[in-house]
Design a protein around this motif. Sequence first.
Motif, mmCIF file in Angstrom:
data_model
loop_
_atom_site.group_PDB
_atom_site.id
_atom_site.type_symbol
_atom_site.label_atom_id
_atom_site.label_comp_id
_atom_site.label_asym_id
_atom_site.label_seq_id
_atom_site.Cartn_x
_atom_site.Cartn_y
_atom_site.Cartn_z
ATOM 1 N N LEU A 149 0.834 -1.204 0.000
ATOM 2 C CA LEU A 149 0.000 0.000 0.000
ATOM 3 C C LEU A 149 0.866 1.251 0.000
ATOM 4 C CD1 LEU A 149 -2.999 0.807 0.066
ATOM 5 C CD2 LEU A 149 -2.845 0.854 2.554
ATOM 6 N N ARG A 150 1.934 1.216 0.824
ATOM 7 C CA ARG A 150 2.831 2.364 0.914
ATOM 8 C C ARG A 150 3.562 2.597 -0.405
ATOM 9 N NH1 ARG A 150 8.094 2.748 2.135
ATOM 10 N NH2 ARG A 150 8.231 0.544 2.719
ATOM 11 N N LYS A 151 3.950 1.508 -1.077
ATOM 12 C CA LYS A 151 4.650 1.606 -2.361
ATOM 13 C C LYS A 151 3.689 1.693 -3.554
ATOM 14 C CE LYS A 151 8.753 -0.933 -0.817
ATOM 15 N NZ LYS A 151 9.610 -2.135 -1.062
ATOM 16 N N LYS A 152 2.394 1.716 -3.237
ATOM 17 C CA LYS A 152 1.351 1.786 -4.274
ATOM 18 C C LYS A 152 1.477 0.659 -5.308
ATOM 19 C CE LYS A 152 0.561 6.736 -3.806
ATOM 20 N NZ LYS A 152 0.444 8.057 -4.478
ATOM 21 N N ILE A 153 1.709 -0.533 -4.797
ATOM 22 C CA ILE A 153 1.777 -1.721 -5.662
ATOM 23 C C ILE A 153 0.368 -2.289 -5.793
ATOM 24 C CG2 ILE A 153 2.721 -4.052 -5.918
ATOM 25 C CD1 ILE A 153 5.092 -3.154 -4.203
ATOM 26 N N GLU A 154 -0.077 -2.456 -6.999
ATOM 27 C CA GLU A 154 -1.415 -3.015 -7.243
ATOM 28 C C GLU A 154 -1.381 -3.934 -8.461
ATOM 29 O OE1 GLU A 154 -3.926 0.375 -7.761
ATOM 30 O OE2 GLU A 154 -3.179 0.822 -9.762
ATOM 31 N N GLY A 155 -2.454 -4.674 -8.656
ATOM 32 C CA GLY A 155 -2.511 -5.584 -9.807
ATOM 33 C C GLY A 155 -3.463 -6.750 -9.555
ATOM 34 N N LYS A 156 -3.587 -7.618 -10.553
ATOM 35 C CA LYS A 156 -4.481 -8.780 -10.463
ATOM 36 C C LYS A 156 -3.650 -10.039 -10.254
ATOM 37 C CE LYS A 156 -6.510 -10.376 -14.190
ATOM 38 N NZ LYS A 156 -7.439 -10.494 -15.342
ATOM 39 N N ILE A 157 -3.994 -10.802 -9.231
ATOM 40 C CA ILE A 157 -3.319 -12.068 -8.944
ATOM 41 C C ILE A 157 -4.291 -13.208 -9.272
ATOM 42 C CG2 ILE A 157 -2.133 -13.455 -7.210
ATOM 43 C CD1 ILE A 157 -0.762 -10.780 -7.835
ATOM 44 N N LEU A 158 -3.871 -14.065 -10.183
ATOM 45 C CA LEU A 158 -4.688 -15.239 -10.517
ATOM 46 C C LEU A 158 -4.248 -16.387 -9.619
ATOM 47 C CD1 LEU A 158 -6.812 -16.551 -12.376
ATOM 48 C CD2 LEU A 158 -4.937 -17.195 -13.899
ATOM 49 N N VAL A 159 -5.201 -16.903 -8.866
ATOM 50 C CA VAL A 159 -4.898 -17.982 -7.921
ATOM 51 C C VAL A 159 -5.587 -19.263 -8.383
ATOM 52 C CG1 VAL A 159 -4.937 -18.704 -5.510
ATOM 53 C CG2 VAL A 159 -4.874 -16.281 -6.074
ATOM 54 N N GLN A 160 -4.819 -20.339 -8.421
ATOM 55 C CA GLN A 160 -5.365 -21.654 -8.767
ATOM 56 C C GLN A 160 -5.075 -22.610 -7.621
ATOM 57 O OE1 GLN A 160 -4.802 -23.443 -12.817
ATOM 58 N NE2 GLN A 160 -3.781 -25.059 -11.655
ATOM 59 N N ASN A 208 -10.525 -34.993 -6.801
ATOM 60 C CA ASN A 208 -9.845 -33.713 -6.601
ATOM 61 C C ASN A 208 -10.387 -32.730 -7.634
ATOM 62 O OD1 ASN A 208 -8.100 -34.865 -4.626
ATOM 63 N ND2 ASN A 208 -6.820 -35.700 -6.255
ATOM 64 N N VAL A 209 -10.783 -31.562 -7.180
ATOM 65 C CA VAL A 209 -11.392 -30.570 -8.082
ATOM 66 C C VAL A 209 -10.514 -29.319 -8.146
ATOM 67 C CG1 VAL A 209 -13.425 -29.159 -8.561
ATOM 68 C CG2 VAL A 209 -13.700 -31.430 -7.562
ATOM 69 N N LYS A 210 -10.226 -28.913 -9.386
ATOM 70 C CA LYS A 210 -9.371 -27.741 -9.607
ATOM 71 C C LYS A 210 -10.225 -26.491 -9.780
ATOM 72 C CE LYS A 210 -7.209 -27.757 -13.509
ATOM 73 N NZ LYS A 210 -6.262 -28.159 -14.553
ATOM 74 N N TYR A 211 -9.822 -25.422 -9.092
ATOM 75 C CA TYR A 211 -10.580 -24.172 -9.160
ATOM 76 C C TYR A 211 -9.610 -22.993 -9.282
ATOM 77 C CZ TYR A 211 -14.179 -20.699 -8.031
ATOM 78 O OH TYR A 211 -15.057 -19.657 -8.082
ATOM 79 N N ALA A 212 -10.046 -21.943 -9.951
ATOM 80 C CA ALA A 212 -9.199 -20.747 -10.117
ATOM 81 C C ALA A 212 -10.053 -19.484 -10.006
ATOM 82 C CB ALA A 212 -8.509 -20.791 -11.468
ATOM 83 N N LEU A 213 -9.451 -18.426 -9.467
ATOM 84 C CA LEU A 213 -10.158 -17.152 -9.397
ATOM 85 C C LEU A 213 -9.138 -16.012 -9.346
ATOM 86 C CD1 LEU A 213 -11.512 -16.217 -5.888
ATOM 87 C CD2 LEU A 213 -9.803 -17.999 -6.241
#
Length: 220
Positions: A149-160, A208-213
């Motif tokens: 937050l202090r360094k103003k780092i932002e973006g989208k992280i894709l998690v699987q 086993n079920v794979k999911y991503a968001l």
Amino acid sequence: MKHIFTFFLFLTSLSYAQEKCETPNENIQDLNTISITKCSIEDVKEALETEKVKEISTRKRHRKLRKTNTISAKLNKVEEIKNKNSLVEKLNLKEDILTSLDKVPFHLVEQIPLFKECKKTPILQQSKCFEKEMIKHIVRNFDYPKEALRKKIEGKILVQFTIDKKGNVVDIKKKGPENSELLKKEAHRLIDALPKFIPGSHKGDFVNVKYALPIIFRVP
């Protein structure tokens, strides 16, 4: 000699007149009777022959048409059976492939994993319930890394990740832009904090079920 020749012509003319059909004079014909002459008999015979020919021709056309329709129907039936068999083979192949997979994709598994809150949800609404509970979990537990937050780092992280046969979350993987390690770390923590699920199943067996968001980090 002249009389004999004239008589011969008369007989010939008479004989020709007897063979030739002539239409009777309508002025002297009795309108209350039916006149049957050689001409009328010949006309009837000709009409009957014509009708017979037409009837035979019509029968032949109908037989040919029925035969053509029967052949066409059989070909269509064969093609329909082939298409059905092909579809069944493809579905069976697909099911065999899915069953053999170590991890079945979320959108292809017969019974998706469930949050306990979704246990009594109708099957057609289970997917929406899963997404709703997932969002609630992330919002409730989200904590923007202070340094990011202090360094103003932002973006989208894709998690699987995978929800295993016991309902546990395992094999968490992250993908994001450069210099997003702090965001990836927070995304990992959020997913690792998920509660135990009711495991998913396919063809009656737990799988086993794979999911991503995607998790989007945006500086306020």
